[in-house]
Motif scaffolding. Structure first.
Motif, PDB file in Angstrom:
ATOM      1  N   GLU A   1      36.755  28.436 -75.285  1.00 41.03           N
ATOM      2  CA  GLU A   1      37.354  27.776 -74.120  1.00 41.03           C
ATOM      3  C   GLU A   1      38.694  28.419 -73.761  1.00 41.03           C
ATOM      4  OE1 GLU A   1      37.708  23.265 -72.504  1.00 41.03           O
ATOM      5  OE2 GLU A   1      38.287  23.597 -74.592  1.00 41.03           O
ATOM      6  N   ALA A   2      39.499  28.740 -74.763  1.00 35.19           N
ATOM      7  CA  ALA A   2      40.801  29.367 -74.513  1.00 35.19           C
ATOM      8  C   ALA A   2      40.627  30.798 -73.992  1.00 35.19           C
ATOM      9  CB  ALA A   2      41.633  29.372 -75.791  1.00 35.19           C
ATOM     10  N   TYR A   3      39.591  31.492 -74.448  1.00 37.44           N
ATOM     11  CA  TYR A   3      39.344  32.868 -74.022  1.00 37.44           C
ATOM     12  C   TYR A   3      38.928  32.929 -72.552  1.00 37.44           C
ATOM     13  CZ  TYR A   3      37.123  37.405 -73.526  1.00 37.44           C
ATOM     14  OH  TYR A   3      36.764  38.659 -73.078  1.00 37.44           O
ATOM     15  N   LEU A   4      38.128  31.957 -72.122  1.00 35.81           N
ATOM     16  CA  LEU A   4      37.642  31.943 -70.745  1.00 35.81           C
ATOM     17  C   LEU A   4      38.730  31.387 -69.832  1.00 35.81           C
ATOM     18  CD1 LEU A   4      34.083  30.538 -71.417  1.00 35.81           C
ATOM     19  CD2 LEU A   4      34.696  32.922 -70.992  1.00 35.81           C
ATOM     20  N   VAL A   5      39.476  32.264 -69.211  1.00 31.72           N
ATOM     21  CA  VAL A   5      40.578  31.841 -68.354  1.00 31.72           C
ATOM     22  C   VAL A   5      40.057  30.928 -67.246  1.00 31.72           C
ATOM     23  CG1 VAL A   5      42.402  32.630 -66.814  1.00 31.72           C
ATOM     24  CG2 VAL A   5      41.851  33.946 -68.855  1.00 31.72           C
ATOM     25  N   VAL A   6      38.975  31.348 -66.620  1.00 29.21           N
ATOM     26  CA  VAL A   6      38.333  30.540 -65.586  1.00 29.21           C
ATOM     27  C   VAL A   6      36.861  30.409 -65.998  1.00 29.21           C
ATOM     28  CG1 VAL A   6      37.777  30.323 -63.142  1.00 29.21           C
ATOM     29  CG2 VAL A   6      39.903  31.424 -63.839  1.00 29.21           C
ATOM     30  N   PRO A   7      36.513  29.325 -66.693  1.00 29.30           N
ATOM     31  CA  PRO A   7      35.147  29.174 -67.191  1.00 29.30           C
ATOM     32  C   PRO A   7      34.074  29.314 -66.106  1.00 29.30           C
ATOM     33  CG  PRO A   7      36.555  27.519 -68.148  1.00 29.30           C
ATOM     34  CD  PRO A   7      37.361  28.223 -67.086  1.00 29.30           C
ATOM     35  N   ALA A   8      34.387  28.953 -64.875  1.00 27.31           N
ATOM     36  CA  ALA A   8      33.398  29.051 -63.795  1.00 27.31           C
ATOM     37  C   ALA A   8      32.960  30.495 -63.572  1.00 27.31           C
ATOM     38  CB  ALA A   8      33.981  28.464 -62.512  1.00 27.31           C
ATOM     39  N   TRP A   9      33.820  31.457 -63.896  1.00 29.10           N
ATOM     40  CA  TRP A   9      33.446  32.858 -63.716  1.00 29.10           C
ATOM     41  C   TRP A   9      32.314  33.264 -64.659  1.00 29.10           C
ATOM     42  CZ3 TRP A   9      39.010  35.320 -63.610  1.00 29.10           C
ATOM     43  CH2 TRP A   9      39.628  34.970 -62.405  1.00 29.10           C
ATOM     44  N   ALA A  10      32.170  32.568 -65.760  1.00 31.09           N
ATOM     45  CA  ALA A  10      31.109  32.875 -66.726  1.00 31.09           C
ATOM     46  C   ALA A  10      29.905  31.957 -66.541  1.00 31.09           C
ATOM     47  CB  ALA A  10      31.653  32.762 -68.144  1.00 31.09           C
ATOM     48  N   ALA A  11      29.916  31.136 -65.485  1.00 29.27           N
ATOM     49  CA  ALA A  11      28.802  30.199 -65.259  1.00 29.27           C
ATOM     50  C   ALA A  11      27.488  30.962 -65.174  1.00 29.27           C
ATOM     51  CB  ALA A  11      29.043  29.407 -63.976  1.00 29.27           C
ATOM     52  N   GLY A  12      26.489  30.414 -65.828  1.00 33.75           N
ATOM     53  CA  GLY A  12      25.170  31.038 -65.818  1.00 33.75           C
ATOM     54  C   GLY A  12      24.940  32.044 -66.925  1.00 33.75           C
ATOM     55  N   GLU A  13      25.988  32.422 -67.633  1.00 30.66           N
ATOM     56  CA  GLU A  13      25.840  33.354 -68.753  1.00 30.66           C
ATOM     57  C   GLU A  13      25.223  32.617 -69.940  1.00 30.66           C
ATOM     58  OE1 GLU A  13      26.686  36.685 -69.103  1.00 30.66           O
ATOM     59  OE2 GLU A  13      27.053  36.671 -66.945  1.00 30.66           O
ATOM     60  N   PRO A  14      24.355  33.276 -70.694  1.00 26.40           N
ATOM     61  CA  PRO A  14      23.820  32.641 -71.909  1.00 26.40           C
ATOM     62  C   PRO A  14      24.918  32.453 -72.957  1.00 26.40           C
ATOM     63  CG  PRO A  14      22.479  34.524 -71.251  1.00 26.40           C
ATOM     64  CD  PRO A  14      23.727  34.557 -70.412  1.00 26.40           C
TER      65      PRO A  14
ATOM     66  N   ASP B   1      25.607  35.449 -75.150  1.00 21.77           N
ATOM     67  CA  ASP B   1      26.369  36.531 -74.515  1.00 21.77           C
ATOM     68  C   ASP B   1      27.857  36.197 -74.458  1.00 21.77           C
ATOM     69  OD1 ASP B   1      23.976  37.834 -74.189  1.00 21.77           O
ATOM     70  OD2 ASP B   1      23.869  37.522 -72.014  1.00 21.77           O
ATOM     71  N   VAL B   2      28.169  34.951 -74.150  1.00 24.84           N
ATOM     72  CA  VAL B   2      29.572  34.522 -74.126  1.00 24.84           C
ATOM     73  C   VAL B   2      30.162  34.667 -75.521  1.00 24.84           C
ATOM     74  CG1 VAL B   2      31.113  32.555 -73.780  1.00 24.84           C
ATOM     75  CG2 VAL B   2      29.253  32.969 -72.161  1.00 24.84           C
ATOM     76  N   ALA B   3      29.422  34.232 -76.523  1.00 24.69           N
ATOM     77  CA  ALA B   3      29.885  34.329 -77.907  1.00 24.69           C
ATOM     78  C   ALA B   3      30.106  35.786 -78.307  1.00 24.69           C
ATOM     79  CB  ALA B   3      28.877  33.672 -78.846  1.00 24.69           C
ATOM     80  N   ALA B   4      29.184  36.653 -77.940  1.00 29.22           N
ATOM     81  CA  ALA B   4      29.310  38.072 -78.271  1.00 29.22           C
ATOM     82  C   ALA B   4      30.558  38.674 -77.631  1.00 29.22           C
ATOM     83  CB  ALA B   4      28.061  38.825 -77.826  1.00 29.22           C
ATOM     84  N   GLU B   5      30.821  38.322 -76.381  1.00 32.26           N
ATOM     85  CA  GLU B   5      32.002  38.843 -75.684  1.00 32.26           C
ATOM     86  C   GLU B   5      33.285  38.390 -76.364  1.00 32.26           C
ATOM     87  OE1 GLU B   5      34.653  40.619 -73.156  1.00 32.26           O
ATOM     88  OE2 GLU B   5      32.524  41.033 -73.435  1.00 32.26           O
ATOM     89  N   VAL B   6      33.348  37.117 -76.756  1.00 30.87           N
ATOM     90  CA  VAL B   6      34.549  36.604 -77.423  1.00 30.87           C
ATOM     91  C   VAL B   6      34.754  37.317 -78.758  1.00 30.87           C
ATOM     92  CG1 VAL B   6      35.601  34.567 -78.486  1.00 30.87           C
ATOM     93  CG2 VAL B   6      34.473  34.369 -76.269  1.00 30.87           C
ATOM     94  N   LEU B   7      33.696  37.472 -79.537  1.00 36.48           N
ATOM     95  CA  LEU B   7      33.821  38.146 -80.833  1.00 36.48           C
ATOM     96  C   LEU B   7      34.291  39.587 -80.664  1.00 36.48           C
ATOM     97  CD1 LEU B   7      30.727  36.783 -82.755  1.00 36.48           C
ATOM     98  CD2 LEU B   7      33.126  36.454 -83.353  1.00 36.48           C
ATOM     99  N   ARG B   8      33.717  40.296 -79.695  1.00 34.14           N
ATOM    100  CA  ARG B   8      34.115  41.697 -79.486  1.00 34.14           C
ATOM    101  C   ARG B   8      35.554  41.799 -78.976  1.00 34.14           C
ATOM    102  NH1 ARG B   8      28.758  42.267 -76.789  1.00 34.14           N
ATOM    103  NH2 ARG B   8      27.390  43.147 -78.369  1.00 34.14           N
ATOM    104  N   ALA B   9      35.877  40.990 -77.958  1.00 31.87           N
ATOM    105  CA  ALA B   9      37.179  41.109 -77.305  1.00 31.87           C
ATOM    106  C   ALA B   9      38.333  40.620 -78.176  1.00 31.87           C
ATOM    107  CB  ALA B   9      37.163  40.349 -75.983  1.00 31.87           C
ATOM    108  N   LEU B  10      38.159  39.504 -78.849  1.00 34.25           N
ATOM    109  CA  LEU B  10      39.261  38.923 -79.622  1.00 34.25           C
ATOM    110  C   LEU B  10      39.370  39.448 -81.044  1.00 34.25           C
ATOM    111  CD1 LEU B  10      39.227  35.153 -78.594  1.00 34.25           C
ATOM    112  CD2 LEU B  10      40.712  36.987 -77.773  1.00 34.25           C
ATOM    113  N   HIS B  11      38.231  39.737 -81.640  1.00 37.18           N
ATOM    114  CA  HIS B  11      38.254  40.058 -83.069  1.00 37.18           C
ATOM    115  C   HIS B  11      37.709  41.437 -83.411  1.00 37.18           C
ATOM    116  CE1 HIS B  11      39.470  35.969 -83.726  1.00 37.18           C
ATOM    117  NE2 HIS B  11      38.409  35.535 -83.060  1.00 37.18           N
TER     118      HIS B  11
END
Length: 114
Positions: free
Chosen positions: A47-60, A63-73
């Motif tokens: 939730e903190a990573y997604l600055v505007v959660p609506a921009w990720a609407a419709g993403e599985p 995929d959201v989890a994978a992006e957070v893991l790659r980008a943050l960690h």
């Protein structure tokens, strides 16, 4: 000029050093950035990573989890399937749809999805 032989521990971190550094960071109000260990913590991090959660609407969720893991960690989801599952479930709790990856034991092979 004679120099003493190099110490075998030069350039390495003692096993307890990382824990001590984490404790100092925590005491100073700067928690070390490490992947979440619970679904609740992962959901908060997603939730903190997604600055505007609506921009990720419709993403599985996976995929959201994978992006957070790659980008943050800097963690590749296929190499850390348990973390990927925790973060994907956290994303599902935030409203993202889709299957959550199910770790298959080896940690490097393709994951089944529930």
């Amino acid at each position: 000029m004679d120099r003493p032989p190099p110490r075998p521990d030069c350039g390495t971190v003692a096993p307890t050093t990382e824990a001590v550094l984490d404790a100092v960071r925590e005491a100073n109000g700067r928690r070390a950035v490490a992947p979440a260990r619970t679904v609740e913590a992962a959901a908060a991090e997603v939730e903190a990573y997604l600055v505007v959660p609506a921009w990720a609407a419709g993403e599985p969720a996976a995929d959201v989890a994978a992006e957070v893991l790659r980008a943050l960690h800097g963690v590749e989801p296929s190499r850390a399937p348990f973390l990927w599952a925790i973060y994907a479930e956290g994303a599902r709790r935030l409203g993202f749809a889709g299957a959550v990856p199910v770790p298959t034991g080896g940690g490097t092979g393709p994951e089944a999805e529930a």
